[in-house]
Design a protein around this motif. Sequence first.
Motif, PDB file in Angstrom:
ATOM      1  N   ARG A  73      31.960  30.842  41.707  1.00 51.77           N
ATOM      2  CA  ARG A  73      32.784  29.664  41.976  1.00 51.77           C
ATOM      3  C   ARG A  73      34.092  29.730  41.162  1.00 51.77           C
ATOM      4  O   ARG A  73      35.179  29.392  41.666  1.00 51.77           O
ATOM      5  CB  ARG A  73      32.004  28.388  41.651  1.00 51.77           C
ATOM      6  N   SER A  74      34.014  30.206  39.917  1.00 47.36           N
ATOM      7  CA  SER A  74      35.218  30.326  39.087  1.00 47.36           C
ATOM      8  C   SER A  74      36.211  31.295  39.705  1.00 47.36           C
ATOM      9  O   SER A  74      37.427  31.043  39.713  1.00 47.36           O
ATOM     10  CB  SER A  74      34.846  30.789  37.680  1.00 47.36           C
ATOM     11  N   MET A  75      35.699  32.405  40.241  1.00 54.69           N
ATOM     12  CA  MET A  75      36.570  33.384  40.886  1.00 54.69           C
ATOM     13  C   MET A  75      37.237  32.782  42.122  1.00 54.69           C
ATOM     14  O   MET A  75      38.407  33.055  42.408  1.00 54.69           O
ATOM     15  CB  MET A  75      35.770  34.622  41.261  1.00 54.69           C
ATOM     16  N   GLN A  76      36.501  31.963  42.850  1.00 48.10           N
ATOM     17  CA  GLN A  76      37.074  31.305  44.023  1.00 48.10           C
ATOM     18  C   GLN A  76      38.195  30.344  43.617  1.00 48.10           C
ATOM     19  O   GLN A  76      39.230  30.262  44.294  1.00 48.10           O
ATOM     20  CB  GLN A  76      35.983  30.543  44.785  1.00 48.10           C
ATOM     21  N   LEU A  77      37.984  29.656  42.512  1.00 44.31           N
ATOM     22  CA  LEU A  77      38.957  28.666  42.064  1.00 44.31           C
ATOM     23  C   LEU A  77      40.269  29.297  41.608  1.00 44.31           C
ATOM     24  O   LEU A  77      41.338  28.665  41.697  1.00 44.31           O
ATOM     25  CB  LEU A  77      38.364  27.820  40.921  1.00 44.31           C
ATOM     26  N   VAL A  78      40.210  30.547  41.134  1.00 46.36           N
ATOM     27  CA  VAL A  78      41.443  31.210  40.692  1.00 46.36           C
ATOM     28  C   VAL A  78      42.087  32.012  41.826  1.00 46.36           C
ATOM     29  O   VAL A  78      43.038  32.760  41.597  1.00 46.36           O
ATOM     30  CB  VAL A  78      41.187  32.137  39.476  1.00 46.36           C
ATOM     31  N   GLY A  79      41.545  31.873  43.043  1.00 45.40           N
ATOM     32  CA  GLY A  79      42.185  32.471  44.214  1.00 45.40           C
ATOM     33  C   GLY A  79      41.656  33.827  44.640  1.00 45.40           C
ATOM     34  O   GLY A  79      42.272  34.487  45.489  1.00 45.40           O
ATOM     35  N   ALA A  80      40.517  34.279  44.101  1.00 44.24           N
ATOM     36  CA  ALA A  80      39.943  35.579  44.505  1.00 44.24           C
ATOM     37  C   ALA A  80      39.443  35.505  45.944  1.00 44.24           C
ATOM     38  O   ALA A  80      38.859  34.497  46.357  1.00 44.24           O
ATOM     39  CB  ALA A  80      38.806  35.972  43.568  1.00 44.24           C
ATOM     40  N   THR A  81      39.697  36.539  46.698  1.00 44.45           N
ATOM     41  CA  THR A  81      39.219  36.580  48.092  1.00 44.45           C
ATOM     42  C   THR A  81      37.717  36.836  48.128  1.00 44.45           C
ATOM     43  O   THR A  81      37.137  37.359  47.163  1.00 44.45           O
ATOM     44  CB  THR A  81      39.935  37.687  48.878  1.00 44.45           C
ATOM     45  N   ASN A  82      37.107  36.490  49.261  1.00 42.07           N
ATOM     46  CA  ASN A  82      35.666  36.716  49.399  1.00 42.07           C
ATOM     47  C   ASN A  82      35.306  38.197  49.277  1.00 42.07           C
ATOM     48  O   ASN A  82      34.294  38.556  48.680  1.00 42.07           O
ATOM     49  CB  ASN A  82      35.187  36.179  50.752  1.00 42.07           C
ATOM     50  N   GLY A  83      36.128  39.071  49.867  1.00 40.90           N
ATOM     51  CA  GLY A  83      35.868  40.510  49.789  1.00 40.90           C
ATOM     52  C   GLY A  83      35.934  41.019  48.369  1.00 40.90           C
ATOM     53  O   GLY A  83      35.124  41.863  47.960  1.00 40.90           O
ATOM     54  N   PHE A  84      36.900  40.503  47.569  1.00 36.73           N
ATOM     55  CA  PHE A  84      37.032  40.906  46.175  1.00 36.73           C
ATOM     56  C   PHE A  84      35.799  40.483  45.366  1.00 36.73           C
ATOM     57  O   PHE A  84      35.333  41.219  44.492  1.00 36.73           O
ATOM     58  CB  PHE A  84      38.293  40.271  45.574  1.00 36.73           C
ATOM     59  N   ILE A  85      35.269  39.315  45.663  1.00 37.83           N
ATOM     60  CA  ILE A  85      34.078  38.814  44.945  1.00 37.83           C
ATOM     61  C   ILE A  85      32.832  39.607  45.331  1.00 37.83           C
ATOM     62  O   ILE A  85      32.015  39.981  44.483  1.00 37.83           O
ATOM     63  CB  ILE A  85      33.873  37.311  45.239  1.00 37.83           C
ATOM     64  N   ARG A  86      32.688  39.892  46.630  1.00 37.65           N
ATOM     65  CA  ARG A  86      31.478  40.590  47.113  1.00 37.65           C
ATOM     66  C   ARG A  86      31.406  42.043  46.649  1.00 37.65           C
ATOM     67  O   ARG A  86      30.329  42.570  46.414  1.00 37.65           O
ATOM     68  CB  ARG A  86      31.434  40.556  48.640  1.00 37.65           C
ATOM     69  N   LYS A  87      32.565  42.682  46.563  1.00 39.17           N
ATOM     70  CA  LYS A  87      32.629  44.134  46.361  1.00 39.17           C
ATOM     71  C   LYS A  87      31.802  44.643  45.183  1.00 39.17           C
ATOM     72  O   LYS A  87      30.951  45.526  45.356  1.00 39.17           O
ATOM     73  CB  LYS A  87      34.094  44.551  46.208  1.00 39.17           C
ATOM     74  N   PRO A  88      31.991  44.128  43.952  1.00 42.06           N
ATOM     75  CA  PRO A  88      31.207  44.665  42.823  1.00 42.06           C
ATOM     76  C   PRO A  88      29.709  44.419  42.954  1.00 42.06           C
ATOM     77  O   PRO A  88      28.891  45.242  42.535  1.00 42.06           O
ATOM     78  CB  PRO A  88      31.790  43.933  41.615  1.00 42.06           C
ATOM     79  N   PHE A  89      29.331  43.293  43.544  1.00 40.25           N
ATOM     80  CA  PHE A  89      27.914  42.987  43.723  1.00 40.25           C
ATOM     81  C   PHE A  89      27.259  43.977  44.692  1.00 40.25           C
ATOM     82  O   PHE A  89      26.156  44.470  44.443  1.00 40.25           O
ATOM     83  CB  PHE A  89      27.733  41.554  44.246  1.00 40.25           C
ATOM     84  N   ILE A  90      27.942  44.237  45.806  1.00 40.77           N
ATOM     85  CA  ILE A  90      27.376  45.141  46.815  1.00 40.77           C
ATOM     86  C   ILE A  90      27.313  46.571  46.293  1.00 40.77           C
ATOM     87  O   ILE A  90      26.321  47.280  46.500  1.00 40.77           O
ATOM     88  CB  ILE A  90      28.186  45.056  48.117  1.00 40.77           C
ATOM     89  N   TYR A  91      28.380  47.014  45.582  1.00 48.19           N
ATOM     90  CA  TYR A  91      28.346  48.356  44.995  1.00 48.19           C
ATOM     91  C   TYR A  91      27.163  48.508  44.037  1.00 48.19           C
ATOM     92  O   TYR A  91      26.472  49.513  44.033  1.00 48.19           O
ATOM     93  CB  TYR A  91      29.653  48.632  44.254  1.00 48.19           C
ATOM     94  N   ARG A  92      26.959  47.483  43.233  1.00 49.91           N
ATOM     95  CA  ARG A  92      25.867  47.525  42.265  1.00 49.91           C
ATOM     96  C   ARG A  92      24.511  47.515  42.971  1.00 49.91           C
ATOM     97  O   ARG A  92      23.580  48.214  42.566  1.00 49.91           O
ATOM     98  CB  ARG A  92      25.985  46.329  41.314  1.00 49.91           C
ATOM     99  N   SER A  93      24.409  46.727  44.022  1.00 51.77           N
ATOM    100  CA  SER A  93      23.136  46.669  44.757  1.00 51.77           C
ATOM    101  C   SER A  93      22.812  48.005  45.430  1.00 51.77           C
ATOM    102  O   SER A  93      21.645  48.394  45.530  1.00 51.77           O
ATOM    103  CB  SER A  93      23.186  45.559  45.805  1.00 51.77           C
TER     104      SER A  93
END
Length: 298
Positions: free
Chosen positions: A205-225
């Motif tokens: 939610r903090s990343m969303q509030l500072v203007g991060a795109t959904n793809g930018f937020i998902r990327k590290p999680f998916i790579y790690r998974s």
Amino acid sequence: MSKEKKYRKKKKLGHYPFISVILSMTLALFILGLFALLISTTTSLTKVIQQNVEMQVYLKSNLSEPQQLRVSKSLASRNYVLNEENIEPIRFISKKEAAEKFIEETGEDFMQFLGDNPLKDAYIVKISPEYHSSEKMATVQKDIENINGVFEVIYTDNMVQSINENITKISLVLLSISVLLFIVIGILINNTIKLALFSQRFLIRSMQLVGATNGFIRKPFIYRSIWHGIISALIAGGLLFALLTYGSQKLEGLAELQNHEMLLIILGGLLITGIIIASFSTYRAIQKYMSMSLDELY
């Protein structure tokens, strides 16, 4: 200062407690791989059973060697005779050999009071699995009986029918269980990843509030998974290989039933399954937390 660094490290985007995720995925993939090995071994055993369905072709008395050879060649030319590498489809048993085997098994020498050997020379013919139905076996029997020099053809019809019925039942049961097991394992991994990502919901939610795109937020999680899926699959594959090696040493004949190509396919399948389920579950969990309101996150 050190506590603050540890706190920041824990809150880095894409990082979350992963030990429980890897353990859960490893256990789930191990069970899935174990069941796949069971199916592979059952398939190999079924093939061995099918390769040993035979007909006993008894020859007429006093056939010369050239006449016996003609019968053998005639049998070998038939499409219903098994054609597999390293398997002898037609085996000749002389009446002398048959008598010796009978005496050895029963301990009674029937030739002493009969004065002669009443048994007949025979060919043991292995039948291809495509002809194992009762109707086709009966047709094969009639065809062989029409060969010049053949006295009688015998096979156990009840045994062939029982084999076919049991193979069909086992195949349906294994297919049903495999589908159910795959669904259960998918749900288990999905819930484990969703719980692991629960601690990251406020950071998302903090990343969303500072203007991060959904793809930018998902990327590290998916790579790690994806890496979690690879690690879990490799551990599960190693455990399966160790169990298979141990079982082959303890159980006689198990090694002969193993198909090395199928084993590689199973290990590759675990790797692909681990990656797909982990990344898809992570994607769904991240999408869920990104779409929640602040009240729902609490």
